[in-house]
Write a protein that holds these residues in place. Structure first.
Motif, PDB file in Angstrom:
ATOM      1  N   GLU A  33       0.941  -1.595  -0.159  1.00  0.00           N
ATOM      2  CA  GLU A  33       0.270  -0.593   0.001  1.00  0.00           C
ATOM      3  C   GLU A  33       0.838   1.423  -0.156  1.00  0.00           C
ATOM      4  O   GLU A  33       0.620   2.104  -1.109  1.00  0.00           O
ATOM      5  N   GLY A  34       1.826   1.159   0.774  1.00  0.00           N
ATOM      6  CA  GLY A  34       2.748   2.083   0.780  1.00  0.00           C
ATOM      7  C   GLY A  34       3.356   2.598  -0.534  1.00  0.00           C
ATOM      8  O   GLY A  34       4.091   4.385  -1.008  1.00  0.00           O
ATOM      9  N   THR A  35       3.785   1.658  -1.023  1.00  0.00           N
ATOM     10  CA  THR A  35       4.488   1.666  -2.204  1.00  0.00           C
ATOM     11  C   THR A  35       3.463   2.343  -3.684  1.00  0.00           C
ATOM     12  O   THR A  35       3.957   2.915  -4.000  1.00  0.00           O
ATOM     13  N   LEU A  36       2.304   1.798  -3.343  1.00  0.00           N
ATOM     14  CA  LEU A  36       1.309   2.487  -4.398  1.00  0.00           C
ATOM     15  C   LEU A  36       0.802   3.246  -4.012  1.00  0.00           C
ATOM     16  O   LEU A  36       0.745   4.496  -5.330  1.00  0.00           O
ATOM     17  N   GLN A  39       3.930   5.948  -5.481  1.00  0.00           N
ATOM     18  CA  GLN A  39       4.163   6.345  -6.761  1.00  0.00           C
ATOM     19  C   GLN A  39       2.899   7.330  -7.200  1.00  0.00           C
ATOM     20  O   GLN A  39       3.144   7.728  -8.300  1.00  0.00           O
ATOM     21  N   ALA A  40       1.585   6.680  -6.272  1.00  0.00           N
ATOM     22  CA  ALA A  40       0.171   8.329  -7.189  1.00  0.00           C
ATOM     23  C   ALA A  40       0.913   9.295  -6.979  1.00  0.00           C
ATOM     24  O   ALA A  40       0.227  10.034  -7.423  1.00  0.00           O
ATOM     25  N   ALA A  41       1.680   9.605  -6.157  1.00  0.00           N
ATOM     26  CA  ALA A  41       1.765  10.861  -5.493  1.00  0.00           C
ATOM     27  C   ALA A  41       2.404  11.564  -6.247  1.00  0.00           C
ATOM     28  O   ALA A  41       2.570  13.142  -6.387  1.00  0.00           O
ATOM     29  N   MET A  71       6.576  -4.504 -10.236  1.00  0.00           N
ATOM     30  CA  MET A  71       4.648  -3.538 -10.308  1.00  0.00           C
ATOM     31  C   MET A  71       4.874  -2.743 -11.289  1.00  0.00           C
ATOM     32  O   MET A  71       6.007  -2.271 -11.986  1.00  0.00           O
ATOM     33  N   VAL A  72       4.411  -2.637 -12.621  1.00  0.00           N
ATOM     34  CA  VAL A  72       3.806  -2.183 -13.524  1.00  0.00           C
ATOM     35  C   VAL A  72       2.935  -0.554 -13.619  1.00  0.00           C
ATOM     36  O   VAL A  72       2.177  -0.822 -12.796  1.00  0.00           O
ATOM     37  N   PHE A  73       3.423   0.250 -13.535  1.00  0.00           N
ATOM     38  CA  PHE A  73       2.636   1.876 -13.630  1.00  0.00           C
ATOM     39  C   PHE A  73       2.980   2.543 -14.554  1.00  0.00           C
ATOM     40  O   PHE A  73       3.601   2.592 -15.775  1.00  0.00           O
TER      41      PHE A  73
END
Length: 139
Positions: A33-36, A39-41, A71-73
């Motif tokens: 959750e912290g990683t997501l 990256q969203a920030a 993980m792909v963003f």
């Protein structure tokens, strides 16, 4: 059409300690959750998680296949904001600056200058002159 740029990072393999989270499963979920959220920030949208094989060296001469979780963003690219377009534009600017100035051909008639007179014909100007200079004149 919207174009995207992608970012791929390794997925976390171990959960980190977090306040109020006691189980290993909860810690791992908090880490993901912290990683997501991090990256969203930065404007990255989570797309998917993939497991891909990677050949790695084992010992001096051997190798083994290890499966990595990634993980792909993605995020939308701003038009004209790509590094490749900037490099191409810079290369074109340098090439145009280094190219010698090109003159367009002129369609105007060219008049000879005084320093370069037109050649004179070899024939005499008088009409009653003999056709060849070697013939004797008869009176």
């Amino acid at each position: 059409m919207t174009s995207f740029e992608y970012k791929v990072i390794p997925a976390p393999t171990k959960g980190t300690k977090a306040p109020g989270v006691k189980s290993g499963e909860g810690r791992f979920a908090a880490t993901v959750e912290g990683t997501l959220n991090a990256q969203a920030a930065d404007g990255w949208e989570y797309l998917r998680t993939d497991i891909l094989p990677s050949d790695e060296r084992q010992g001096l001469t051997g190798s083994q296949t290890v499966y990595r979780t990634l993980m792909v963003f993605r995020r939308a690219k701003a038009e004209g904001d790509t590094a490749a377009e900037d490099i191409i534009q810079n290369a074109q600017d340098v090439a145009e600056a280094a190219r010698p100035e090109r003159r367009e051909p002129s369609l105007a008639p060219v008049a000879p200058s005084r320093a370069d007179p037109a050649p004179k014909p070899d024939v005499p100007d008088t009409p009653d002159a003999p056709s060849t200079p070697d013939t004797p004149k008869t009176d």
